[in-house]
Design a protein around this motif. Structure first.
Motif, mmCIF file in Angstrom:
data_model
loop_
_atom_site.group_PDB
_atom_site.id
_atom_site.type_symbol
_atom_site.label_atom_id
_atom_site.label_comp_id
_atom_site.label_asym_id
_atom_site.label_seq_id
_atom_site.Cartn_x
_atom_site.Cartn_y
_atom_site.Cartn_z
ATOM 1 N N PRO A 180 -105.615 28.920 -60.912
ATOM 2 C CA PRO A 180 -105.789 29.896 -61.995
ATOM 3 C C PRO A 180 -105.851 29.250 -63.368
ATOM 4 C CG PRO A 180 -104.057 30.589 -60.468
ATOM 5 C CD PRO A 180 -104.382 29.168 -60.133
ATOM 6 N N ILE A 181 -105.095 28.190 -63.570
ATOM 7 C CA ILE A 181 -105.050 27.536 -64.880
ATOM 8 C C ILE A 181 -106.321 26.748 -65.144
ATOM 9 C CG2 ILE A 181 -103.844 25.755 -66.214
ATOM 10 C CD1 ILE A 181 -101.252 26.703 -64.835
ATOM 11 N N ALA A 182 -106.782 25.976 -64.147
ATOM 12 C CA ALA A 182 -107.915 25.073 -64.341
ATOM 13 C C ALA A 182 -109.265 25.760 -64.175
ATOM 14 C CB ALA A 182 -107.818 23.904 -63.366
ATOM 15 N N PHE A 183 -109.360 26.751 -63.305
ATOM 16 C CA PHE A 183 -110.637 27.393 -63.007
ATOM 17 C C PHE A 183 -110.804 28.746 -63.723
ATOM 18 C CE2 PHE A 183 -110.393 24.338 -59.638
ATOM 19 C CZ PHE A 183 -111.680 24.114 -59.188
ATOM 20 N N ASP A 184 -109.733 29.521 -63.806
ATOM 21 C CA ASP A 184 -109.835 30.894 -64.306
ATOM 22 C C ASP A 184 -109.356 31.064 -65.740
ATOM 23 O OD1 ASP A 184 -110.836 31.697 -61.863
ATOM 24 O OD2 ASP A 184 -108.887 32.366 -61.093
ATOM 25 N N ALA A 185 -108.876 29.991 -66.376
ATOM 26 C CA ALA A 185 -108.327 30.084 -67.731
ATOM 27 C C ALA A 185 -107.203 31.109 -67.801
ATOM 28 C CB ALA A 185 -109.422 30.407 -68.744
ATOM 29 N N ALA A 186 -106.414 31.194 -66.735
ATOM 30 C CA ALA A 186 -105.299 32.134 -66.687
ATOM 31 C C ALA A 186 -104.144 31.643 -67.556
ATOM 32 C CB ALA A 186 -104.821 32.311 -65.249
ATOM 33 N N THR A 187 -103.333 32.592 -68.010
ATOM 34 C CA THR A 187 -102.101 32.276 -68.728
ATOM 35 C C THR A 187 -100.943 32.616 -67.796
ATOM 36 O OG1 THR A 187 -102.288 34.434 -69.791
ATOM 37 C CG2 THR A 187 -103.035 32.528 -71.037
ATOM 38 N N SER A 188 -100.506 31.638 -67.050
ATOM 39 C CA SER A 188 -99.565 31.855 -65.960
ATOM 40 C C SER A 188 -98.125 31.936 -66.444
ATOM 41 C CB SER A 188 -99.675 30.718 -64.939
ATOM 42 O OG SER A 188 -100.958 30.678 -64.363
ATOM 43 N N VAL A 189 -97.323 32.682 -65.696
ATOM 44 C CA VAL A 189 -95.870 32.663 -65.835
ATOM 45 C C VAL A 189 -95.333 31.902 -64.630
ATOM 46 C CG1 VAL A 189 -93.762 34.019 -66.013
ATOM 47 C CG2 VAL A 189 -95.880 34.884 -67.031
ATOM 48 N N LEU A 190 -94.649 30.794 -64.879
ATOM 49 C CA LEU A 190 -94.235 29.886 -63.822
ATOM 50 C C LEU A 190 -92.756 30.097 -63.503
ATOM 51 C CD1 LEU A 190 -96.067 26.712 -65.169
ATOM 52 C CD2 LEU A 190 -96.928 28.446 -63.584
ATOM 53 N N VAL A 191 -92.512 30.513 -62.267
ATOM 54 C CA VAL A 191 -91.158 30.823 -61.800
ATOM 55 C C VAL A 191 -90.911 30.062 -60.505
ATOM 56 C CG1 VAL A 191 -89.557 32.651 -61.132
ATOM 57 C CG2 VAL A 191 -91.387 33.149 -62.765
ATOM 58 N N ASN A 192 -89.761 29.430 -60.379
ATOM 59 C CA ASN A 192 -89.445 28.673 -59.170
ATOM 60 C C ASN A 192 -89.562 29.530 -57.912
ATOM 61 O OD1 ASN A 192 -88.747 26.553 -60.873
ATOM 62 N ND2 ASN A 192 -86.860 26.085 -59.782
ATOM 63 N N PRO A 193 -89.948 28.921 -56.787
ATOM 64 C CA PRO A 193 -89.964 29.662 -55.523
ATOM 65 C C PRO A 193 -88.546 29.986 -55.074
ATOM 66 C CG PRO A 193 -90.292 27.333 -55.118
ATOM 67 C CD PRO A 193 -90.313 27.502 -56.608
ATOM 68 N N GLU A 194 -88.436 30.965 -54.203
ATOM 69 C CA GLU A 194 -87.144 31.247 -53.587
ATOM 70 C C GLU A 194 -86.803 30.146 -52.601
ATOM 71 O OE1 GLU A 194 -87.241 35.079 -51.839
ATOM 72 O OE2 GLU A 194 -87.643 36.133 -53.737
ATOM 73 N N GLY A 195 -85.527 29.922 -52.407
ATOM 74 C CA GLY A 195 -85.097 28.831 -51.539
ATOM 75 C C GLY A 195 -85.371 29.048 -50.074
ATOM 76 N N GLY A 196 -85.357 30.292 -49.620
ATOM 77 C CA GLY A 196 -85.623 30.594 -48.223
ATOM 78 C C GLY A 196 -84.536 30.131 -47.284
ATOM 79 N N GLU A 197 -83.307 30.020 -47.778
ATOM 80 C CA GLU A 197 -82.207 29.536 -46.950
ATOM 81 C C GLU A 197 -81.477 30.699 -46.290
ATOM 82 O OE1 GLU A 197 -80.362 25.820 -49.270
ATOM 83 O OE2 GLU A 197 -80.615 27.602 -50.503
ATOM 84 N N ASP A 198 -80.842 30.428 -45.160
ATOM 85 C CA ASP A 198 -80.032 31.430 -44.483
ATOM 86 C C ASP A 198 -78.602 31.348 -45.022
ATOM 87 O OD1 ASP A 198 -79.068 33.338 -42.772
ATOM 88 O OD2 ASP A 198 -78.997 32.026 -41.012
ATOM 89 N N ARG A 199 -78.456 31.809 -46.267
ATOM 90 C CA ARG A 199 -77.166 31.745 -46.952
ATOM 91 C C ARG A 199 -76.928 33.060 -47.696
ATOM 92 N NH1 ARG A 199 -75.142 26.444 -48.157
ATOM 93 N NH2 ARG A 199 -76.550 24.742 -47.533
ATOM 94 N N MET A 200 -75.669 33.337 -47.983
ATOM 95 C CA MET A 200 -75.348 34.493 -48.803
ATOM 96 C C MET A 200 -75.899 34.317 -50.216
ATOM 97 S SD MET A 200 -73.674 36.741 -46.996
ATOM 98 C CE MET A 200 -72.805 37.741 -48.187
ATOM 99 N N VAL A 201 -75.843 33.091 -50.715
ATOM 100 C CA VAL A 201 -76.361 32.775 -52.051
ATOM 101 C C VAL A 201 -77.320 31.599 -51.927
ATOM 102 C CG1 VAL A 201 -75.773 31.978 -54.379
ATOM 103 C CG2 VAL A 201 -74.248 33.588 -53.192
ATOM 104 N N GLN A 202 -78.518 31.768 -52.439
ATOM 105 C CA GLN A 202 -79.506 30.700 -52.379
ATOM 106 C C GLN A 202 -79.100 29.539 -53.293
ATOM 107 O OE1 GLN A 202 -82.489 30.804 -50.315
ATOM 108 N NE2 GLN A 202 -81.068 32.309 -49.466
ATOM 109 N N ARG A 203 -79.362 28.319 -52.818
ATOM 110 C CA ARG A 203 -79.057 27.123 -53.602
ATOM 111 C C ARG A 203 -80.304 26.295 -53.908
ATOM 112 N NH1 ARG A 203 -73.313 24.831 -51.079
ATOM 113 N NH2 ARG A 203 -72.238 26.854 -51.054
ATOM 114 N N ARG A 204 -81.238 26.275 -52.986
ATOM 115 C CA ARG A 204 -82.438 25.466 -53.164
ATOM 116 C C ARG A 204 -83.333 26.074 -54.247
ATOM 117 N NH1 ARG A 204 -84.342 25.515 -48.062
ATOM 118 N NH2 ARG A 204 -83.093 23.704 -47.502
ATOM 119 N N TRP A 205 -83.879 25.218 -55.098
ATOM 120 C CA TRP A 205 -84.794 25.575 -56.181
ATOM 121 C C TRP A 205 -84.181 26.500 -57.213
ATOM 122 C CZ3 TRP A 205 -87.588 21.770 -55.637
ATOM 123 C CH2 TRP A 205 -88.216 21.420 -54.445
ATOM 124 N N ARG A 206 -82.860 26.428 -57.358
ATOM 125 C CA ARG A 206 -82.199 27.202 -58.408
ATOM 126 C C ARG A 206 -82.308 26.474 -59.740
ATOM 127 N NH1 ARG A 206 -78.334 31.011 -56.639
ATOM 128 N NH2 ARG A 206 -78.052 31.429 -58.859
#
Length: 349
Positions: A180-206
């Motif tokens: 989107p940035i290089a081809f579409d001239a988009a103005t992106s909002v960049l947010v970390n992915p979810e960790g996808g862990e089997d935990r009560m509280v996510q730790r990865r990519w926090r």
């Protein structure tokens, strides 16, 4: 930053069970005096350069070219791309000539660095800045390519992209961030992915808030080791009012401490609008586990928390399998509480 670092770290891609968020927003604002290259379009020819370390074998370059074709682009090899000179991809003047040639070539619409390593800073005195200024093109790469990003920001004043090297993994998440940035001239909002862990509280990519708040400024930065090595040269841009972003790999805490100290003493940190620290992959050393030793978070809080501007760490860029694409020199807003970067203008025309 170690000479033998690799573009990706095995196993990280498998850890990504959810994609990061790449939203768009309207009413972009332009950074004063900053120029933008043309956007990429399907069928465009893109130049492949190796401005730093050499690839291990020619087959790696074949895989890179196949990836470029899969993007809908046409790869064009730089004349010296298969050269070898010690651990470098050819002699300095030859690697610089490749960069100059790609900027001068009217058929080449953008330039991809195949890999990082070490050596880009050695090219800077041999680059033809008149040619580069006259032909703004998207340069994409990260790690050692920071030297080229910073030099172009200082000497030529147009947007480049801190994103995967051509030889990186280019998983779906990286492509979804880049396109989107290089081809579409988009103005992106960049947010970390979810960790996808089997935990009560996510730790990865926090992300971690070091100093809360929002800030707006030109986005500038890259690899901490490379950036610190440019201090005192003519190839470092003015960071007054900028959002500084940093990442690194295989650096012990005391070396991160030393390099941030250097940036502070040089005045680079003095007038920033905000700071985002990305991934510091394998950044542990002799101080870890030693009584009284500083952790990486301790070091970041000591140097960056004292600046009195919004700061957060753990953003999704650096020496990882997939990562954000960050537009150098583009007006950007960070939210240190939410852990987001929001582009306020397109990176390309």
């Amino acid at each position: 930053m170690k000479l033998n670092r690799r573009h990706i770290l095995a196993g990280v891609a498998a850890a990504l069970s959810a994609s990061p968020v790449f939203a768009t927003q309207t009413a972009p604002r332009a950074a004063q005096g900053h120029r933008k290259p043309a956007r990429l379009r399907k069928g465009d020819t893109v130049g492949l350069i190796e401005p730093a370390s050499a690839s291990d074998e020619p087959f790696q370059l074949q895989l890179v070219e196949e990836a470029i074709v899969a993007m809908g682009l046409k790869p064009k090899r730089a004349p010296h791309i298969l050269d070898r000179y010690g651990y470098l991809a050819g002699r300095d003047k030859d690697r610089a000539a490749d960069v100059n040639a790609m900027f001068a070539d009217k058929d080449v619409k953008a330039i991809f660095a195949v890999r990082g390593g070490w050596g880009s800073a050695r090219l800077l005195p041999y680059l033809d800045w008149d040619v580069i200024r006259a032909n703004p093109k998207l340069l994409t790469g990260f790690s050692d390519i920071t030297a080229l990003h910073m030099a172009i920001a200082a000497k030529a004043g147009f947007t480049t992209l801190h994103g995967p090297n051509a030889g990186s993994a280019w998983g779906k998440a990286s492509w979804d961030a880049f396109y989107p940035i290089a081809f579409d001239a988009a103005t992106s909002v960049l947010v970390n992915p979810e960790g996808g862990e089997d935990r009560m509280v996510q730790r990865r990519w926090r992300t971690q808030t070091i100093t809360p708040g929002k800030a707006t400024g030109r986005l500038l930065g890259g690899n901490l080791t490379v950036l610190a090595a440019l201090v005192g040269s003519a190839y470092l841009p003015d960071f007054t009012g900028a959002i500084l972003f940093l990442e690194d790999v295989e650096e012990a805490e005391y070396r991160i401490d030393r390099m941030l100290t250097q940036l502070g003493l040089a005045g680079v940190l003095k007038n920033l609008a905000g700071v985002v620290f990305g991934q510091c992959t394998s950044c542990t050393g002799s101080s870890s586990g030693v009584y009284g030793g500083f952790t990486l978070n301790d070091v970041l809080r000591q140097h960056l928390g004292a600046l009195g501007v919004p700061v957060y760490s753990g953003a999704w860029f650096g020496h990882i399998a997939d990562q954000f694409t960050l537009a150098q020199g583009v007006m950007t807003e960070i939210d240190a509480d939410a852990g987001t970067l929001r582009m306020l203008e397109p990176a390309v025309t």
